[in-house]
Design a protein around this motif. Sequence first.
Motif, PDB file in Angstrom:
ATOM      1  N   ASP A  16      50.934   0.697 -29.802  1.00 46.45           N
ATOM      2  CA  ASP A  16      50.345   1.316 -30.987  1.00 46.45           C
ATOM      3  C   ASP A  16      49.039   0.658 -31.414  1.00 46.45           C
ATOM      4  OD1 ASP A  16      53.566   1.871 -32.526  1.00 46.45           O
ATOM      5  OD2 ASP A  16      52.456   3.098 -31.123  1.00 46.45           O
ATOM      6  N   ASP A  17      48.900  -0.651 -31.205  1.00 48.41           N
ATOM      7  CA  ASP A  17      47.673  -1.325 -31.621  1.00 48.41           C
ATOM      8  C   ASP A  17      46.485  -0.848 -30.801  1.00 48.41           C
ATOM      9  OD1 ASP A  17      48.914  -2.542 -29.417  1.00 48.41           O
ATOM     10  OD2 ASP A  17      48.090  -4.516 -29.866  1.00 48.41           O
ATOM     11  N   GLN A  20      45.796   2.812 -31.829  1.00 50.13           N
ATOM     12  CA  GLN A  20      45.170   2.809 -33.158  1.00 50.13           C
ATOM     13  C   GLN A  20      43.702   2.415 -33.059  1.00 50.13           C
ATOM     14  OE1 GLN A  20      46.974   3.690 -35.887  1.00 50.13           O
ATOM     15  NE2 GLN A  20      45.179   3.583 -37.157  1.00 50.13           N
ATOM     16  N   MET A  23      41.587   5.298 -31.388  1.00 52.76           N
ATOM     17  CA  MET A  23      41.375   6.437 -32.280  1.00 52.76           C
ATOM     18  C   MET A  23      40.471   6.063 -33.448  1.00 52.76           C
ATOM     19  SD  MET A  23      42.667   8.833 -30.651  1.00 52.76           S
ATOM     20  CE  MET A  23      42.325  10.086 -31.877  1.00 52.76           C
ATOM     21  N   THR A  24      40.581   4.840 -33.938  1.00 53.32           N
ATOM     22  CA  THR A  24      39.714   4.382 -35.025  1.00 53.32           C
ATOM     23  C   THR A  24      38.259   4.358 -34.568  1.00 53.32           C
ATOM     24  OG1 THR A  24      41.482   3.095 -36.026  1.00 53.32           O
ATOM     25  CG2 THR A  24      39.220   2.460 -36.599  1.00 53.32           C
ATOM     26  N   THR A  71      37.766   6.982 -25.149  1.00 53.60           N
ATOM     27  CA  THR A  71      39.091   7.256 -25.704  1.00 53.60           C
ATOM     28  C   THR A  71      40.018   7.806 -24.628  1.00 53.60           C
ATOM     29  OG1 THR A  71      38.122   7.673 -27.879  1.00 53.60           O
ATOM     30  CG2 THR A  71      40.356   8.493 -27.506  1.00 53.60           C
TER      31      THR A  71
END
Length: 98
Positions: A16-17, A20, A23-24, A71
């Motif tokens: 998830d990190d 995240q 996407m950030t 991405t």
Amino acid sequence: MTTQQLETAEPGTLKDDRLQALMTQLIDVCAGIGHQRDDQGRWQPAGPGPGNALEDAREVLVDLSRALAKTRRGLRAIVTERQNRMHRAPDIARSDLP
């Protein structure tokens, strides 16, 4: 990986990190492009004249294309890592994978 696969994956299974962060970074690029709008919401080039407008438009597209490519590469790496873990540990339930 599809949006549905991301939504149905259990928490913690996709790093998830990293997801995240990817996407950030993409949203940050989009937000920067969004700041190039005028009060009526239309995109405005940084400099006057049609030559500058074309160059500015090209730069927007290049920035967006690079951010999307980064991405996609990152998502593929996360998915590949997860798939490799699943193949190396077939007797572990998929939901138990980190």
